[in-house]
Scaffold this active site. Sequence first.
Site, PDB file in Angstrom:
ATOM      1  N   GLU A   7       0.866  -1.171   0.000  1.00  0.00           N
ATOM      2  CA  GLU A   7       0.000   0.000   0.000  1.00  0.00           C
ATOM      3  C   GLU A   7       0.903   1.221   0.000  1.00  0.00           C
ATOM      4  OE1 GLU A   7      -2.951  -0.338  -0.625  1.00  0.00           O
ATOM      5  OE2 GLU A   7      -3.351  -2.419  -0.108  1.00  0.00           O
TER       6      GLU A   7
ATOM      7  N   CYS B 295      -1.892   9.246   2.597  1.00  0.00           N
ATOM      8  CA  CYS B 295      -1.441   8.673   1.326  1.00  0.00           C
ATOM      9  C   CYS B 295      -2.413   8.962   0.194  1.00  0.00           C
ATOM     10  CB  CYS B 295      -1.222   7.174   1.472  1.00  0.00           C
ATOM     11  SG  CYS B 295      -2.685   6.240   1.992  1.00  0.00           S
TER      12      CYS B 295
END
Length: 481
Positions: A225, A259
């Site tokens: 991720e 993110c």
Amino acid sequence: MSASVVQLTESKKHIQHTHRVFENQKKAFYDNPTPSLAERQENLNRLKQALLTYQDRLVEAIDRDFTCRSRDESLIAEVMPSIQGINYALKNLAGWMKPSRRHVSILFQPASNKVCYQPKGVVGVIVPWNYPLYLAVGPLVASLSAGNRTMIKMSEFTPHTSALFKELIEATFPEDLVSVINGEADVAADFSARPFDHMLFTGSTAVGKLVMRAASENLTPVTLELGGKSPAIVSADVPMEDAAQRIAFGKAFNAGQTCVAPDYVLCPADRTQAFVDEFRARFSEMYPSLRDNDDYTAIINERQYNRLQGYLEDARAKGAELVEINPANENMADGTHKIPLTLVLKTTPDMKLMQEEIFGPILPVVSYGKLEEAIQFINDRPRPLALYFFGYDRDQQNQVIDNTLSGGMCINDSLMHVAQDDLPFGGVGDSGMGHYHGKEGFLTFSHQRAIFAKQKFNSGKYVYPPYGTSFHKMVYKFFIR
């Protein structure tokens, strides 16, 4: 004794502890390779109760690590989705665990096909600093739901949260079921080299490559991720207040240290000033002051603060126009780690902030002419973790969906796709590989075992050698066409 020697000694202890726990978890898994539904539900309920008990202390610890982290942001982005993720897993786990019946061709009848979902074994999770609770709990929920043992390496940049989460886990689970590992970068490097049955890493693309390289030595499957430069497209006709308000929320949340935060905005050239004006107004409504406002989160540490200031200095030196939004005109440069949200206009490709993921309260605004140009701008760059489109025209929405590729996408919102329990979360290309959350998390940490079964009657014997019989010819005639 010097600080470096002390750190080396501590790291050695953490590494030895990591190795011992890994071996104990492997043995525990072999002793109980398929935990029942009741066992998994009990583990999830224990985790939920621990989080509810510790939530105030966890919020305080995160605040200390950031020097100022909004309590509400921690509740909204860390505690609440952790609890909701557990609740969703508890509600659906029985259905996820049921074997999936599959079709059997007439060629192989009588027989049955099914897919069984079995635990992989010992799972390793590497947690970043920006959401230290949620990005530890989310993978843990998926791993426990799938019936695995789990080891979690917390970030060294959130020492208070990492220590408290270790305390929480040790008070809740036996070490051979769930264990937390703390320590510096060398401990993380050793952790990633363990022969886990699956590993999930959340963090930067650069470190993700190192993790994947270490995992390859053990053929450990990885879920990465990562991040990247997630664009937000403002359409030619969306009400500017709507777009600016939602982008401002997504960018200012956790001071952009997310993110999936909007990394840059693509705005029609004739609407750029309108965007700047509306963005300033909407941001100022949410944050009328910054310095002593607990709602506005600080940058995590000096290293990240200096990196962001370097981006601004580089852009300024290369001709960018910086629009600092500081509603109360406060002095932010005398020891605080807070940075006013800054729009950057007149960007050029050679600026660092147009090359690297920003991960902070800096938002470049790039002008475009036609929507096709904005799409091309995105497609000329590495595939982002998230993509945001603001516009109410359904044809334009579908045009962006059909002609771009990103890990996930929001239409007329930002960040919120991450909080959807029934949507997979993950990246593509440079922004990562694999998915988790909800059912996809269960599947990621499960081995999907294909099982073909027949009983006494064996129809297959009719195609055994010797070949060339009339039966073989009939089979070929009907099934090779």
